[in-house]
Design an enzyme around this catalytic site. Sequence first.
Site, short mmCIF file in Angstrom:
data_model
loop_
_atom_site.label_atom_id
_atom_site.label_comp_id
_atom_site.label_asym_id
_atom_site.label_seq_id
_atom_site.Cartn_x
_atom_site.Cartn_y
_atom_site.Cartn_z
N ASN A 20 19.39 14.96 53.43
CA ASN A 20 18.18 15.74 53.20
C ASN A 20 18.55 17.22 53.10
O ASN A 20 18.92 17.84 54.08
CB ASN A 20 17.19 15.51 54.34
N HIS A 35 11.74 13.51 46.74
CA HIS A 35 12.48 14.21 47.79
C HIS A 35 13.34 13.21 48.54
O HIS A 35 12.89 12.12 48.89
CB HIS A 35 11.49 14.89 48.74
N CYS A 75 10.60 21.28 52.66
CA CYS A 75 11.12 20.36 51.66
C CYS A 75 10.29 20.32 50.38
O CYS A 75 10.77 19.86 49.34
CB CYS A 75 11.22 18.95 52.25
#
Length: 319
Positions: free
Chosen positions: A265, A235, A111
């Site tokens: 996500n 994020h 990520c």
Amino acid sequence: MNIGIIGIGSFLPEHRVTNIDLEKRMDTSDEWVRTRTGIEARHLADADLSVADMATHAAERALQSAGVSIEDIDAIICATATAPSFPATACLVQANLGAKRAVAFDVSAACSGFIFAMDTAKSMMQAKGLKRTLVIGAEKMGNLIDWDDRSTAVLFGDGAGAVVLGEDKVAAIDSIVLGSDGTGGKFLYENEEGKIVMNGREVFKFAVRKMPDIVLEALQGAGKSIDDLDVLVPHQANRRIIDAAIERLGLQEEKVVVTIQDHANTSAASIPLALAEAVKHGKISNGQTVVVAGFGAGLTWGASCLTWNNANITEEINA
């Protein structure tokens, strides 16, 4: 050469899956997912839509936004954790775009990957005199979902985001900070069956602690403080993590870009997708200080402080 973002583009698959849709295939509910994660829906790529396809679409839009042709690109760097290990997704994008001059390779930092790729691109440009670089974050997280594990299956989505780096005319890159802690690799990883395994409690504790720290570190690297921060693009992993960061940093909620409700996500695509949404909806103004920050498997983390110089950037994004 003052290196910065000169164009931005993004891509989301057409197939949108809501929490209500998930109720029909697994033991979960819309209320359970929303209250624990903030997610209401996610976009999932069909079988015939690859990571490279999504990356190519986002890259094309970033090039259009920057007003440059593919012949102007010296390097293509793609951050991804879900594409086949070889050939590199960036090489497939190079072929799709016809970028014959561009060196192409992938970066894997989960990520945090987009920030790692952006730092790599900036460093290459400074060291080798490259003029323009295409940086992409693209993921097909649906490939790694274990639909029997509702604690992880509801969290992820697919998509891609891209920026063109060049001589600053939109967003100057004032600082980038990166970090890794391999001892935490056991908390979030891909198992032998190719599925996501996560210790949610440990990842949450790590993220809540690390996110505010790297935001402040990125600001400090740019000679600024939290009082100078106008827009935070975090994020998009969990709304509760974002809320905890807002509280610890003492930020007003309107300063924070949140897209997790519709994107879920998307790993390395998360930050460029959220940044593109902020641009699309006019959430960033001329002269503002913007910080993008992420964390992920590894464990890894990264953040960058930008000075936004052109809020009128043309941004191509599919709804």
